[in-house]
Design an enzyme around this catalytic site. Structure first.
Site, PDB file in Angstrom:
ATOM      1  CG  HIS A 103      -2.129  -0.914   0.680  1.00 17.92           C
ATOM      2  ND1 HIS A 103      -2.100  -2.079   0.940  1.00 17.92           N
ATOM      3  CD2 HIS A 103      -3.252  -0.829  -0.034  1.00 17.92           C
ATOM      4  CE1 HIS A 103      -3.240  -2.743   0.491  1.00 17.92           C
ATOM      5  NE2 HIS A 103      -3.837  -2.076  -0.110  1.00 17.92           N
TER       6      HIS A 103
ATOM      7  NE  ARG B 210      -0.935  -7.961  -2.821  1.00 19.18           N
ATOM      8  CZ  ARG B 210      -2.220  -7.401  -2.798  1.00 19.18           C
ATOM      9  NH1 ARG B 210      -3.344  -8.289  -2.843  1.00 19.18           N
ATOM     10  NH2 ARG B 210      -2.687  -6.167  -3.083  1.00 19.18           N
TER      11      ARG B 210
ATOM     12  NE  ARG C   7      -6.777  -2.069  -3.599  1.00 17.52           N
ATOM     13  CZ  ARG C   7      -6.047  -1.773  -4.747  1.00 17.52           C
ATOM     14  NH1 ARG C   7      -6.140  -0.661  -5.424  1.00 17.52           N
ATOM     15  NH2 ARG C   7      -5.751  -2.732  -5.429  1.00 17.52           N
TER      16      ARG C   7
ATOM     17  CD  GLU D 156      -9.167 -10.630  -4.883  1.00 13.47           C
ATOM     18  OE1 GLU D 156      -8.217  -9.932  -4.864  1.00 13.47           O
ATOM     19  OE2 GLU D 156     -10.010 -11.038  -3.750  1.00 13.47           O
TER      20      GLU D 156
ATOM     21  CG  ASN E 131      -2.779  -6.457  -7.405  1.00 10.85           C
ATOM     22  OD1 ASN E 131      -2.390  -6.242  -8.544  1.00 10.85           O
ATOM     23  ND2 ASN E 131      -3.526  -5.551  -7.042  1.00 10.85           N
ATOM     24  CG  ASP E 132      -5.010 -10.793  -3.482  1.00  9.36           C
ATOM     25  OD1 ASP E 132      -3.692 -11.155  -2.797  1.00  9.36           O
ATOM     26  OD2 ASP E 132      -5.709 -10.053  -3.052  1.00  9.36           O
TER      27      ASP E 132
ATOM     28  CB  CYS F 289      -9.899  -3.931 -10.336  1.00  7.20           C
ATOM     29  SG  CYS F 289      -9.962  -5.591  -9.106  1.00  7.20           S
TER      30      CYS F 289
ATOM     31  NE  ARG G 159     -11.362  -5.051  -1.878  1.00 12.86           N
ATOM     32  CZ  ARG G 159      -9.993  -5.031  -2.072  1.00 12.86           C
ATOM     33  NH1 ARG G 159      -9.448  -5.873  -3.161  1.00 12.86           N
ATOM     34  NH2 ARG G 159      -9.262  -4.346  -1.553  1.00 12.86           N
TER      35      ARG G 159
HETATM   36  C1  PEP Z   1      -6.279  -7.582  -6.361  1.00 10.99           C
HETATM   37  O1  PEP Z   1      -5.718  -8.406  -5.600  1.00 10.99           O
HETATM   38  O2  PEP Z   1      -5.690  -7.711  -7.511  1.00 10.99           O
HETATM   39  C2  PEP Z   1      -7.007  -6.376  -6.204  1.00 10.99           C
HETATM   40  C3  PEP Z   1      -7.368  -5.506  -6.961  1.00 10.99           C
HETATM   41  O3  PEP Z   1      -7.222  -6.157  -4.738  1.00 10.99           O
HETATM   42  P1  PEP Z   1      -6.089  -5.708  -3.625  1.00 10.99           P
HETATM   43  O4  PEP Z   1      -4.870  -5.184  -4.280  1.00 10.99           O
HETATM   44  O5  PEP Z   1      -6.746  -4.656  -2.850  1.00 10.99           O
HETATM   45  O6  PEP Z   1      -5.872  -6.817  -2.852  1.00 10.99           O
HETATM   46 MG    MG Z   2      -7.015  -8.771  -3.887  1.00 12.62          MG
END
Ligand code: PEP
Ligand code: MG
Length: 590
Positions: free
Chosen positions: A191, A467, A298, A433, A456-457, A504, A334
């Protein structure tokens, strides 16, 4: 030649040139000394002075908080309260006076004792305060062991270097005087990047050797596009980067001027470009920068920046403001995604040996249904004032989805019974995810209104790569054959069921992934607001038929290396210059 060139992961684009200043250096082992009897009072005074200095820092930071982060002031207030709370201070003073411990040692011991007492209480919100106590104690500790960080930022703007940077640390700083971030820890989707993108400053994380190579006051170039950091650059390098900085600014301006044009390829494939946001302040950026809605809120940020669990009415107010500000577009909320790398997680992490596989996201909500229902009611109510959608994170299969939907139904029934207005037809989607969700996408698609792929996940869980861990971030490969095939399968299953599919995760804003996603084709791309104009520009310069052919090759390719090469070649031919203005995740094909 620069004295050193360091490499990290670019997480927020742009180029900054400025003087280095450090906060949060890697924790040094602290002194554990017994204080001679006649120096005990001086040691106590040293502690008092550090506590006062930290409190003053919080007060000052509060006043200097830039508008973009005004919504996050509460956390500073709670830190200030904690700093002035007699418990930590008195416990530490007692240890200095009675145990003759030096201040650093006494502070460490008091912190551990308070943390243990909080943990034993077993009341979630009190337990959750442990992390705040740590933040405050950490700051006091740093004051004890050296000159305060702030003094180094006395004039102009500087490049903030840190071992690690939590949002709470960042909030304690004069953010308007920071021209870039660089941290030793962190991966592509931590973050710190989100914070930097909110502030629209460049950031590089996971920079090996940062604390050894860079010295306080060094002139630095932080290239948030390539991930390079030049320490004490030469005249020629400075000149080169000043030129790059200017070209980047020109590119940003020209794409921003065209931000309202639709994202349509030259041969007529239309995609929607939406914004990923954390708070209501960013809805305006979404509107200004040509966004067609909010593809991902988020929502956990609202929770983690408050010292108490928000009430339904607080949430409703926040969500209502978002929905109204985004009109006529949709806001996709979300539901609470806490745990793992999310800040809240550090509180949960105290109890979980493996938080990424633990009680996070929908699992946390299904365990704490009162928290979940309160949020769902707030979203449903906000939906009555405009266009809202609900999206469940980290869904692993149909049963879990049904459980979540049944809590949603209860929330609906409660509102109905109380005569409170809400949107009865609110669209309900899920994030894809987990590999389990990919493999059951056909069944899931029949029970939801839309999919949004959280790459990302999805990459983390498909490739088994943490990650946030820079030691393995080279394996976090968006164009790994497994990822490309997974995303394609999800898109096919969504379309077969007649529902829309968005992406996303960071992949959606990566110029090298774009042709692959257009080839599938995904319906929506949801990216950081600042990236929207650039992505729309790239879509307009793309050719859908070419993208389909590239995807065909990628689906047949055995290695990530061959896919990356094919994509690089295609992108180079299509938009050779523009890629220099985006951060890319394609650094993992070694
Ligand atoms: C993801 O996992 O790609 C996502 C958009 O959610 P976050 O990055 O908040 O886990
Ligand atoms: Mg995620």
């Amino acid at each position: 030649m620069a004295r050193a060139v360091l490499h990290g992961i670019p997480v927020s684009s742009g180029i900054a040139i400025g003087k280095a200043f450090f906060i949060n250096r890697r924790p040094r082992s602290r002194r554990h000394d017994l204080v001679p009897l006649d120096q005990v009072e001086a040691e106590a005074a040293r502690l008092e002075a550090a506590v006062e200095a930290v409190a003053a820092e919080f007060v000052e930071a509060r006043a200097a908080m830039p508008e973009v982060l005004q919504g996050q002031l509460d956390i500073l207030d709670s830190h200030l309260l904690m700093c002035r709370d007699p418990k930590l201070r008195n416990e530490t003073l007692r240890r200095i006076r009675e145990g003759r411990m030096n201040a650093e040692w006494a502070l460490e011991e008091s912190l551990e004792q308070i943390a243990l007492a909080f943990a034993r209480l077993n009341v979630p919100y009190i337990r959750d305060r442990i992390e705040d106590v740590r933040v405050v104690a950490g700051r006091i500790g740093r004051h004890l062991s050296g000159p305060p960080d702030k003094s180094r930022l006395e004039s102009g703007r500087g490049v903030l270097l840190a071992h690690d940077l939590t949002p709470a640390d960042a909030l304690g700083l004069s953010l308007d005087r920071i021209s870039a971030f660089a941290t030793e820890m962190g991966g592509k989707t931590t973050h710190t990047g989100i914070l930097a993108r909110n502030l629209r400053i460049p950031a590089v994380v996971g920079v090996g050797g940062l604390e050894e190579e860079a010295v306080e006051g060094d002139l630095l170039i932080v290239d948030g596009l390539s991930g390079r950091i030049l320490v004490s650059p030469s005249e020629a390098e400075l000149e080169e980067y000043i030129g790059r900085q200017r070209r980047f600014a020109d590119f940003q301006k020209s794409t921003a001027d065209n931000a309202s044009l639709p994202a349509e390829t030259e041969d007529g494939l239309r995609v929607s470009v939406l914004a990923n946001i954390e708070g209501v302040d960013e809805v305006k950026s979404m509107q200004d920068l040509g966004g067609e809605g909010v593809g991902l809120v988020r929502t956990e940020f609202y929770y983690i920046t408050r010292s108490e669990m928000p009430r339904e009415d607080d949430l409703f107010e926040e969500y209502a403001r978002m929905v109204q500000a985004a009109a006529p577009y949709r806001v996709t909320f979300r539901t609470l995604d806490v745990g793992a790398d999310k800040i809240f997680s550090e509180r949960v992490r105290l109890e979980e040996p493996n938080p990424a596989l633990g009680l996070r996201a929908i699992r946390y909500c299904l365990r704490h249904q009162d928290v979940f229902r309160r949020q769902l009611r707030a979203i449903l109510r906000a939906g009555a004032l405009g266009k809202a959608a609900i999206m469940f994170p980290l869904i692993s299969g149909v049963s879990e989805l049904r459980q979540a939907r049944s809590v949603l139904n209860e929330a609906r029934q409660e509102l109905d019974a109380s005569g409170i207005p809400f949107d009865p037809d609110i669209p309900v989607g899920i994030m894809i995810e987990l590999p389990a969700a990919v493999l059951t996408a056909d069944a899931l698609a029949k029970e939801v209104d839309f999919f949004s792929i959280g790459t990302n996940d999805l990459i983390q869980y498909s490739l088994g790569v943490d990650r946030g861990n820079r030691h393995v971030s080279y394996l976090h490969q968006p164009l790994h054959p497994a990822v490309v095939r997974a995303v394609k399968h999800v898109v096919d299953m969504a379309h077969k069921a007649g529902i829309k599919v968005a992406v996303c995760g960071e992949m959606a804003g990566d110029p090298y992934c774009l042709p692959i996603l257009l080839g599938m084709p995904v319906d929506e791309l949801s990216v950081a607001p600042a990236n929207m104009p650039g992505i729309k520009h790239l879509v307009r310069r793309s050719n859908a038929e070419e993208c389909r052919e590239l995807l065909r090759q990628a689906l047949a390719a055995p290695t990530v290396h061959s896919i990356n090469n094919a994509v690089r070649h295609a992108v180079y031919n299509r938009f050779p210059e523009e890629t220099a203005f985006f951060a890319s995740q394609l650094d993992g094909d070694r």
